[in-house]
Design an enzyme around this catalytic site. Structure first.
Site, PDB file in Angstrom:
ATOM      1  N   LYS A  60       0.844  -1.197   0.000  1.00 30.87           N
ATOM      2  CA  LYS A  60       0.000   0.000   0.000  1.00 30.87           C
ATOM      3  C   LYS A  60       0.875   1.243   0.000  1.00 30.87           C
ATOM      4  O   LYS A  60       1.812   1.343   0.796  1.00 30.87           O
ATOM      5  CB  LYS A  60      -0.905  -0.002   1.240  1.00 30.87           C
ATOM      6  CG  LYS A  60      -1.905   1.140   1.264  1.00 30.87           C
ATOM      7  CD  LYS A  60      -2.846   1.052   2.451  1.00 30.87           C
ATOM      8  CE  LYS A  60      -2.328   1.759   3.671  1.00 30.87           C
ATOM      9  NZ  LYS A  60      -2.129   3.204   3.542  1.00 30.87           N
ATOM     10  N   THR A  61       0.557   2.153  -0.910  1.00 32.82           N
ATOM     11  CA  THR A  61       1.336   3.394  -1.015  1.00 32.82           C
ATOM     12  C   THR A  61       0.442   4.615  -0.794  1.00 32.82           C
ATOM     13  O   THR A  61      -0.775   4.545  -0.938  1.00 32.82           O
ATOM     14  CB  THR A  61       1.973   3.513  -2.414  1.00 32.82           C
ATOM     15  OG1 THR A  61       0.944   3.393  -3.406  1.00 32.82           O
ATOM     16  CG2 THR A  61       3.023   2.447  -2.641  1.00 32.82           C
ATOM     17  N   HIS A  62       1.115   5.732  -0.459  1.00 34.14           N
ATOM     18  CA  HIS A  62       0.520   7.066  -0.556  1.00 34.14           C
ATOM     19  C   HIS A  62       1.442   7.821  -1.507  1.00 34.14           C
ATOM     20  O   HIS A  62       2.406   8.456  -1.064  1.00 34.14           O
ATOM     21  CB  HIS A  62       0.508   7.759   0.811  1.00 34.14           C
ATOM     22  CG  HIS A  62      -0.554   7.299   1.755  1.00 34.14           C
ATOM     23  ND1 HIS A  62      -1.897   7.445   1.484  1.00 34.14           N
ATOM     24  CD2 HIS A  62      -0.498   6.729   2.978  1.00 34.14           C
ATOM     25  CE1 HIS A  62      -2.610   6.978   2.501  1.00 34.14           C
ATOM     26  NE2 HIS A  62      -1.792   6.527   3.415  1.00 34.14           N
ATOM     27  N   ARG A  92      -5.490   6.239  -2.006  1.00 38.02           N
ATOM     28  CA  ARG A  92      -5.764   7.630  -2.409  1.00 38.02           C
ATOM     29  C   ARG A  92      -6.966   8.226  -1.670  1.00 38.02           C
ATOM     30  O   ARG A  92      -7.136   9.421  -1.622  1.00 38.02           O
ATOM     31  CB  ARG A  92      -5.960   7.655  -3.923  1.00 38.02           C
ATOM     32  CG  ARG A  92      -6.409   8.950  -4.542  1.00 38.02           C
ATOM     33  CD  ARG A  92      -5.385  10.060  -4.351  1.00 38.02           C
ATOM     34  NE  ARG A  92      -5.841  11.273  -5.000  1.00 38.02           N
ATOM     35  CZ  ARG A  92      -6.826  12.046  -4.552  1.00 38.02           C
ATOM     36  NH1 ARG A  92      -7.475  11.717  -3.462  1.00 38.02           N
ATOM     37  NH2 ARG A  92      -7.172  13.133  -5.212  1.00 38.02           N
ATOM     38  N   LYS A  93      -7.796   7.371  -1.134  1.00 35.61           N
ATOM     39  CA  LYS A  93      -9.029   7.828  -0.460  1.00 35.61           C
ATOM     40  C   LYS A  93      -9.754   8.877  -1.299  1.00 35.61           C
ATOM     41  O   LYS A  93     -10.020   9.993  -0.862  1.00 35.61           O
ATOM     42  CB  LYS A  93      -8.743   8.351   0.954  1.00 35.61           C
ATOM     43  CG  LYS A  93      -8.199   7.258   1.883  1.00 35.61           C
ATOM     44  CD  LYS A  93      -8.105   7.728   3.326  1.00 35.61           C
ATOM     45  CE  LYS A  93      -7.584   6.643   4.253  1.00 35.61           C
ATOM     46  NZ  LYS A  93      -6.134   6.376   4.129  1.00 35.61           N
ATOM     47  N   ALA A  95     -12.649  10.960  -2.889  1.00 34.67           N
ATOM     48  CA  ALA A  95     -13.866  11.395  -2.196  1.00 34.67           C
ATOM     49  C   ALA A  95     -14.676  12.396  -3.018  1.00 34.67           C
ATOM     50  O   ALA A  95     -15.707  12.870  -2.552  1.00 34.67           O
ATOM     51  CB  ALA A  95     -13.502  12.017  -0.847  1.00 34.67           C
ATOM     52  N   ASP A  96     -14.231  12.689  -4.232  1.00 32.65           N
ATOM     53  CA  ASP A  96     -14.917  13.722  -5.023  1.00 32.65           C
ATOM     54  C   ASP A  96     -16.043  13.096  -5.862  1.00 32.65           C
ATOM     55  O   ASP A  96     -16.313  11.905  -5.767  1.00 32.65           O
ATOM     56  CB  ASP A  96     -13.886  14.449  -5.909  1.00 32.65           C
ATOM     57  CG  ASP A  96     -14.225  15.923  -6.090  1.00 32.65           C
ATOM     58  OD1 ASP A  96     -15.380  16.216  -6.471  1.00 32.65           O
ATOM     59  OD2 ASP A  96     -13.355  16.777  -5.844  1.00 32.65           O
ATOM     60  N   TYR A 220      -4.540   1.214  17.953  1.00 32.59           N
ATOM     61  CA  TYR A 220      -4.066  -0.087  17.504  1.00 32.59           C
ATOM     62  C   TYR A 220      -4.697  -1.229  18.287  1.00 32.59           C
ATOM     63  O   TYR A 220      -4.731  -1.216  19.515  1.00 32.59           O
ATOM     64  CB  TYR A 220      -2.544  -0.194  17.661  1.00 32.59           C
ATOM     65  CG  TYR A 220      -1.760   0.709  16.752  1.00 32.59           C
ATOM     66  CD1 TYR A 220      -1.803   0.550  15.364  1.00 32.59           C
ATOM     67  CD2 TYR A 220      -0.967   1.733  17.269  1.00 32.59           C
ATOM     68  CE1 TYR A 220      -1.084   1.385  14.532  1.00 32.59           C
ATOM     69  CE2 TYR A 220      -0.237   2.572  16.442  1.00 32.59           C
ATOM     70  CZ  TYR A 220      -0.297   2.392  15.073  1.00 32.59           C
ATOM     71  OH  TYR A 220       0.414   3.221  14.249  1.00 32.59           O
TER      72      TYR A 220
HETATM   73  O1  S5P Z   1      -8.923   4.168   9.007  1.00 38.86           O
HETATM   74  C1  S5P Z   1      -7.834   4.076   8.483  1.00 38.86           C
HETATM   75  C2  S5P Z   1      -7.690   3.817   7.120  1.00 38.86           C
HETATM   76  C3  S5P Z   1      -6.417   3.685   6.580  1.00 38.86           C
HETATM   77  S1  S5P Z   1      -6.308   3.192   4.947  1.00 38.86           S
HETATM   78  N1  S5P Z   1      -6.697   4.188   9.240  1.00 38.86           N
HETATM   79  C4  S5P Z   1      -5.439   4.085   8.708  1.00 38.86           C
HETATM   80  O2  S5P Z   1      -4.471   4.192   9.463  1.00 38.86           O
HETATM   81  N2  S5P Z   1      -5.283   3.861   7.350  1.00 38.86           N
HETATM   82  C5  S5P Z   1      -3.930   3.778   6.744  1.00 38.86           C
HETATM   83  O3  S5P Z   1      -3.219   2.700   7.319  1.00 38.86           O
HETATM   84  C6  S5P Z   1      -3.059   5.020   6.939  1.00 38.86           C
HETATM   85  O4  S5P Z   1      -3.211   5.903   5.846  1.00 38.86           O
HETATM   86  C7  S5P Z   1      -1.649   4.457   7.052  1.00 38.86           C
HETATM   87  O5  S5P Z   1      -1.055   4.375   5.767  1.00 38.86           O
HETATM   88  C8  S5P Z   1      -1.853   3.040   7.560  1.00 38.86           C
HETATM   89  C9  S5P Z   1      -1.571   2.852   9.045  1.00 38.86           C
HETATM   90  O6  S5P Z   1      -0.238   3.073   9.359  1.00 38.86           O
HETATM   91  P1  S5P Z   1       0.362   2.735  10.794  1.00 38.86           P
HETATM   92  O7  S5P Z   1       1.753   3.280  10.739  1.00 38.86           O
HETATM   93  O8  S5P Z   1      -0.493   3.405  11.826  1.00 38.86           O
HETATM   94  O9  S5P Z   1       0.338   1.221  10.943  1.00 38.86           O
END
Ligand code: S5P
Length: 267
Positions: A60-62, A92-93, A95-96, A220
């Site tokens: 998964k990337t941003h 990319r989430k 939303a538009d 978490y």
């Molecule tokens: O509700 C969400 C949805 C996503 S996609 N909460 C999140 O944290 N994410 C993504 O998951 C967030 O953009 C990040 O890339 C990843 C969590 O990263 P971590 O470092 O907290 O494990």
């Protein structure tokens, strides 16, 4: 091991070919980990993938947080993902409105040309899914959308009735491979699984072997609990890229996730 035996009802009930591709990769590599590779440069991304690639099933990337993006450098990441048999997932989430989302699949990052999966919010209306699918169709590719049905961050606005609307949009769509659920809460994941049924996937961020609160509102839960509650992929970021021994950590998440799935499906 064979994907069919490992995944049980999920294998037989999910119609989407990308879901099957993920399940096959996960079975072969012994991992349900989707790496959230939130790195700031392409070089760091490629190094990370080379290091932990054997222990993960999706990447998964941003793309918009990379400082040095270029089409050529990004191709080196796409190649690394291919070498490790990873589905490439751009978070990319979107939303538009549908038409704008279609065009945002192009643009400078040209997400439609390399991403197999993208995320989208349902907030603008159901047509966003068709917009994203049209983006892939523009380059004669197909991909899968994960709709955000829940979030892991505290104070988010995705309540139960919103989740219902998300599932109403996604359950009838050939383009929606599944949903993002809140991995920090096994209760919420179980409630989401109840609503979704067996025919689509749930991928969960907000998981860490060290449970508790993360930075800036992140929460978490334990990956094992998320999977036992019905999650099919754990999205792990800082639990892997933020520690010293990244390959060792990735292997630990792989083992925890795979054992939980085997337990869930009674292997
Ligand atoms: O509700 C969400 C949805 C996503 S996609 N909460 C999140 O944290 N994410 C993504 O998951 C967030 O953009 C990040 O890339 C990843 C969590 O990263 P971590 O470092 O907290 O494990």
């Amino acid at each position: 091991m064979r994907a069919e035996g490992l995944w049980g009802v999920r294998w037989s009930s999910c119609a989407n070919p990308l879901a099957h591709r993920f399940m096959e990769t996960a079975a072969r590599k012994g991992t349900l980990v989707c790496l959230a590779a939130d790195m700031r440069s392409v070089g760091e991304l490629v190094d990370l993938v080379e290091e932990v690639g054997p222990h993960i099933a999706a990447l998964k990337t941003h793309v918009d947080l990379v400082d040095d993006f270029s089409t050529e450098s990004w191709q080196s990441l796409v190649d690394a993902a291919k070498r490790h048999d990873l589905l490439l997932f751009e978070d990319r989430k979107f939303a538009d409105i549908g038409k704008v989302s279609q065009n945002q699949m192009a643009g400078v990052h040209d997400i439609r040309s390399w991403a197999d999966i993208v995320t989208a919010h349902r907030v603008s209306g159901p047509d966003i899914v068709d917009g994203i699918a049209a983006g892939w169709a523009d380059v004669e590719r197909i991909g899968g959308v994960l709709l955000l049905a829940q979030m892991s961050s505290s104070g988010n606005l995705l309540d139960g009735s919103y989740t219902d609307e998300v599932i109403a949009t996604g359950s009838g769509s050939p383009h929606v491979i599944g949903y993002i659920g809140n991995g920090s809460s096994a209760e919420e994941v179980a409630a989401l699984r109840e609503k979704v049924g067996d025919g689509q996937m749930i991928w969960t961020p907000g998981v860490n072997l060290a449970v508790g609160d993360g930075a800036m509102g992140q929460r978490y839960g334990h990956p094992r609990n998320a999977i036992l509650a019905g999650s099919d992929a754990i999205i792990v970021g800082s639990g892997i890229h933020g520690v010293d021994e990244r390959a060792k950590a990735a292997a630990e998440y792989a083992r925890a996730s795979f054992e939980a799935l085997s337990e869930r499906e009674g292997e």
